[in-house]
Enzyme design. Structure first.
Site, short mmCIF file in Angstrom:
data_model
loop_
_atom_site.label_atom_id
_atom_site.label_comp_id
_atom_site.label_asym_id
_atom_site.label_seq_id
_atom_site.Cartn_x
_atom_site.Cartn_y
_atom_site.Cartn_z
N PHE A 181 27.90 20.51 9.57
CA PHE A 181 27.03 20.65 10.58
C PHE A 181 26.35 19.45 10.97
O PHE A 181 25.81 18.58 10.06
CB PHE A 181 26.03 21.62 10.43
CG PHE A 181 26.49 23.01 10.49
CD1 PHE A 181 26.44 23.86 11.36
CD2 PHE A 181 27.30 23.54 9.25
CE1 PHE A 181 26.90 25.34 11.21
CE2 PHE A 181 27.79 24.73 9.30
CZ PHE A 181 27.50 25.73 10.19
N HIS B 7 20.60 24.51 11.38
CA HIS B 7 22.32 24.50 11.62
C HIS B 7 22.50 24.78 13.02
O HIS B 7 23.51 25.22 13.27
CB HIS B 7 22.73 25.71 10.83
CG HIS B 7 22.76 25.53 9.29
ND1 HIS B 7 21.80 25.83 8.40
CD2 HIS B 7 24.00 25.33 8.47
CE1 HIS B 7 22.08 25.57 7.09
NE2 HIS B 7 23.51 25.36 7.41
N SER C 255 27.97 15.68 -1.02
CA SER C 255 27.58 14.37 -0.99
C SER C 255 27.51 13.65 0.20
O SER C 255 28.35 12.68 0.15
CB SER C 255 28.16 13.77 -2.42
OG SER C 255 28.05 14.17 -3.39
N GLU C 256 27.00 14.08 1.27
CA GLU C 256 27.27 13.47 2.50
C GLU C 256 26.95 11.98 2.61
O GLU C 256 27.94 11.15 3.14
CB GLU C 256 26.50 14.36 3.58
CG GLU C 256 26.93 15.28 3.96
CD GLU C 256 26.36 16.53 3.11
OE1 GLU C 256 25.78 16.14 2.09
OE2 GLU C 256 26.77 17.82 3.43
N ASP D 76 23.51 18.50 11.77
CA ASP D 76 21.95 18.71 10.98
C ASP D 76 22.10 17.81 9.85
O ASP D 76 21.08 17.28 9.50
CB ASP D 76 21.45 20.26 10.70
CG ASP D 76 22.04 21.09 11.99
OD1 ASP D 76 20.94 21.37 12.84
OD2 ASP D 76 22.91 21.39 12.41
N GLU E 55 33.64 18.50 3.06
CA GLU E 55 33.48 19.70 2.12
C GLU E 55 34.41 20.64 2.62
O GLU E 55 34.32 20.99 3.76
CB GLU E 55 31.86 20.04 2.26
CG GLU E 55 31.12 19.14 1.67
CD GLU E 55 29.72 18.96 2.35
OE1 GLU E 55 29.34 20.10 2.94
OE2 GLU E 55 28.99 18.10 1.99
C1 LIG Z 1 23.46 18.91 3.30
C2 LIG Z 1 24.27 20.04 3.25
N1 LIG Z 1 25.62 20.18 3.31
C3 LIG Z 1 26.48 21.11 3.33
C4 LIG Z 1 26.00 22.31 3.55
C5 LIG Z 1 26.60 23.53 3.86
N2 LIG Z 1 26.74 24.31 2.60
C6 LIG Z 1 25.98 25.49 2.50
S1 LIG Z 1 25.78 26.05 1.13
C7 LIG Z 1 26.90 25.13 0.45
C8 LIG Z 1 27.81 25.25 -0.68
C9 LIG Z 1 26.47 24.93 -1.80
O1 LIG Z 1 26.96 25.31 -3.17
P1 LIG Z 1 26.12 25.46 -4.37
O2 LIG Z 1 25.16 24.30 -4.41
O3 LIG Z 1 26.87 25.57 -5.63
O4 LIG Z 1 25.37 26.85 -4.13
P2 LIG Z 1 25.96 28.24 -4.05
O5 LIG Z 1 26.30 28.60 -2.57
O6 LIG Z 1 27.34 28.19 -4.91
O7 LIG Z 1 24.93 29.26 -4.73
C10 LIG Z 1 27.34 24.15 1.35
C11 LIG Z 1 28.38 23.14 1.20
C12 LIG Z 1 24.44 22.53 3.62
N3 LIG Z 1 23.94 23.70 4.08
N4 LIG Z 1 23.51 21.17 3.53
#
Ligand SMILES: Cc1ncc(C[n+]2csc(CCOP(=O)(O)OP(=O)(O)O)c2C)c(N)n1
Ligand SMILES: [Mg+2]
Lengths: 325, 336
Positions: free
Chosen positions: B96, B142, B72-73, B98, B30
């Site tokens: 992370f 985290h 999409s891990e 986690d 990501e």
């Molecule tokens: C399973 C997981 N993968 C990655 C992350 C890191 N992360 C936190 S917010 C985010 C983006 C989320 O995007 P979206 O769902 O569009 O929400 P927005 O931040 O735009 O409100 C990511 C990749 C996470 N917290 N959890």
């Protein structure tokens, strides 16, 4: 549901409270008074509030890392939220959760969530409880465009659909998941289209327009309450700040952000509409602005004056009961 | 020639070297390109990973080999296992550690087991880079140090460097290794500096390092706790106690010989780990000492770890959660 003057003022108050809360946080972090990872909801207020306007304490919200707006819309007290962000024992979660984990079950708020997509099945579970126990409650999951690529989204929607649960899935499509534009990682332009795979309605709303969200959420919630199953409601919206406070925003242009703020702002749009229709006069809204501003100041004072948790709290509440010898 | 780099820059350099020297190396994760390649907005390079570890890779090696994934891990980690099985050498970033929670099957049941289940007729040259640890007010989802969990799975290797030079050398070794390796980057030291050799160089997997020589007590650390151990050793020196510091670097394979050799020199050992105490690395090292080093012990093995609790958000509590120099000193003093 009819939008009476009281309801309109209440909706405006919640939107303004979210905006003011988030702007205050940006200020506090920038000034070094507050630590942690803060994802601000400013810009997206109409979504949470447009949905929440139909709901009460028996209904549930499951939220995301960008959760302050959902909490405020659901009626969580800002004093406790602010104290939580400051890590104080008077916080909503006694300081142990922080921004990404604010929750208040007494208000039907199942928590912000640090794991993208994880709130969705939690909301499905709350809808299952509502159905099995016949509470009449509806359960709403809010999540981002990015989260709609997670397995938990697809598995959660499928489950809610086959079980015809009283659930509403609200995808807040703000065009980005962190720095990555949605179209880089999501092959459909409208996430609402994904509802088709689960045989449920997929509806698109203007997430910058309280009235549009209110109307479409209202239909979906009525369907859910009537036992007709879940809906996927996509709200097209925009986050004003970066992904988190401190984000360098290298991935989007200043002009893009300015366009949304100047042409689409939810609070300004609300005011134009309510004034134009003669529903609310601007004096009433300015009075709300002033009340909210002092509420937020009060919350900061309350938080900063509150004590940190006692060291013993470190080991408390890991379990309900647990004895090891 | 060595020069000073940040830990995260050392990782970045290793990725550049690995990609330049092997066209099969691809980077998935990501924001690894971070929304780069939006020429319509005049944006070529944006984030390069949330920590900046993948900066410049997209410009240098292109969109085919440096891929921003959906959130999409489970999907992209699984795909990386499949790609590794069939000829690519993927480096996956799980932002992370986690987040392995939503992507565990590809690691646990696929990457770790395919070679064995296929009678040795398969290789999974996969590297999973991920950020670990507490201390940044990032709260319970985290901040975990889950390397003990991956180290416990037969078929996976797990490493956790404590300094920029090892970060570069171990990452290159991990990428070139034909087994799946979980590569842990402690977030609290990602932006700390150290000397790093230029060019192509590797640090072998499975070898601990002697971070400081001493004769009275062995302090074992991993990642950030190596620095806690070094600081404690300095404080102990002022009191006339000579502490040796062993940096595990590799958790699986574990360099038991290095730990026991140090124990043979000192007779006393304290293991310091950021993770909770149950079924983890500190317990593992303690078991090693009991199994193979019983006769070398002049005092019971001591562990300084996080408590059996999630990581709290409140700064006041998080500071009590992570192992500190004071707690290490107390443990050493209690040993007599
Ligand atoms: C399973 C997981 N993968 C990655 C992350 C890191 N992360 C936190 S917010 C985010 C983006 C989320 O995007 P979206 O769902 O569009 O929400 P927005 O931040 O735009 O409100 C990511 C990749 C996470 N917290 N959890
Ligand atoms: Mg988004």
């Amino acid at each position: 549901m009819e939008l009476t003057r009281e309801r309109l003022l209440d909706a405006y108050r919640r939107m303004r409270r979210i905006r003011a809360f988030e702007e205050k946080l940006a200020e506090l972090v920038t000034a070094g008074r507050l630590a942690g990872f803060l994802h601000l909801y400013a810009g997206e207020e109409a979504v949470a509030v447009g949905v929440a306007a139909h709901l009460g304490d028996r209904d549930h919200f499951a939220s995301t890392h960008r959760g302050h707006g959902h909490c405020i819309a659901k009626g969580v007290e800002v004093r406790g939220m602010m104290a939580e962000l400051f890590g104080r024992s008077t916080g909503t979660c006694k300081g142990k959760g922080g921004s990404m984990h604010i929750a208040d079950l007494s208000k039907g708020m199942l928590g912000a969530n640090g794991i993208v997509g994880a709130g969705i099945p939690l909301a499905v579970g709350a809808a299952l409880t509502a159905k099995v126990k016949r509470t009449g409650g509806v359960s709403v999951a809010f999540f981002g465009d990015g989260a709609s690529n997670q397995g938990q989204f697809h598995e959660g929607l499928n489950l809610a659909a086959v079980w015809k649960l009283p659930a509403l899935f609200v995808v807040e499509n703000n065009g980005y998941g962190e720095a990555t534009p949605t179209e880089f990682v999501t092959p459909v332009r409208d996430i609402a289209a994904r509802a088709g795979s689960y045989g449920i309605p997929g509806v698109i709303a203007d997430g910058m327009d309280f009235f549009d969200v209110f109307e479409k959420a209202g239909e979906a919630i009525a369907r859910a309450r009537a036992g007709d199953g879940p809906t996927l409601l996509e709200c097209k919206t925009y986050r004003y700040f970066g992904h988190y406070v401190g984000d360098n925003l290298a991935y989007r242009s200043k002009e893009e952000a300015e366009r949304w703020r100047q042409q689409r702002d939810a609070l300004e749009g609300f005011e134009r509409r309510t004034a134009g229709e003669g529903w609310l006069e601007s004096g009433a809204l300015r009075a709300v602005d002033a009340e909210v501003a002092s509420e937020i100041e009060d919350a900061v004072r309350f938080a900063e004056a509150s004590p940190f948790p006692e060291p013993a709290a470190l080991l408390q509440d890991v379990y309900v009961s647990y004895e090891e010898t | 020639m060595a020069r000073e780099l940040l830990f995260v820059q050392a990782i970045n350099e290793a990725l550049h070297v690995a990609m330049a020297s092997d066209p099969d190396v691809v980077v998935l994760g990501e924001d690894v390109a971070g929304g780069g390649g939006r020429s319509d907005q005049g944006i070529e390079e944006a984030w390069g990973g949330v920590m900046g570890a993948t900066k410049g890779l997209y410009s240098a090696f292109g969109a085919e080999r440096v891929r921003d994934t959906p959130i999409s891990e489970m999907g992209f980690l699984g795909a990386a296992v499949g790609a590794a099985l069939t000829g690519l050498r993927p480096v996956v970033e799980i932002m992370f550690i986690d987040f392995l929670g939503v992507a565990f099957d590809p690691l646990l049941n696929q990457a770790a087991k395919l070679r064995y289940m296929f009678g040795g007729r398969a290789r999974v040259p996969l590297t999973v880079r991920t950020v670990t640890g507490a201390g940044l007010r990032a709260a319970a989802q985290h901040s975990q140090s889950l390397y003990g969990m991956t180290a416990a799975i037969p078929g996976l290797k797990t490493v956790c460097p404590s300094n920029p030079a090892d970060a570069k050398g171990l990452l290159l070794a991990a990428i070139r290794d034909d087994d799946p390796v979980v590569f842990c980057e402690p977030k609290s030291i990602l932006f700390s500096k150290g000397e790093v050799p230029e060019g192509d160089f590797t640090v072998p997997l499975g070898k601990a390092a002697l971070a400081r020589a001493g004769s009275d007590v062995t302090l074992v650390g991993v990642g950030r706790t190596v620095h806690v151990a070094l600081e404690a050793a300095q404080a102990l020196a002022a009191e006339g106690t000579s502490a040796e510091v062993v940096d595990l670097r590799s958790l699986s394979p574990l360099d038991g010989d290095a730990v026991l050799a140090s124990l043979a020199r000192t007779g006393r050992i304290v293991v310091i780990d950021e993770a909770p105490p149950r079924c983890g690395i500190a317990a593992d090292v303690a078991a090693l000492c009991a199994d193979r080093g019983f006769d070398l012990l002049d005092a019971p093995v001591r562990r300084v770890t996080a408590p059996h609790a999630p990581v709290p958000f409140s700064p006041a509590l998080e500071d009590l959660y992570v192992p500190t120099v004071a707690r290490v000193l107390a443990a050493v003093r209690e040993m007599g």
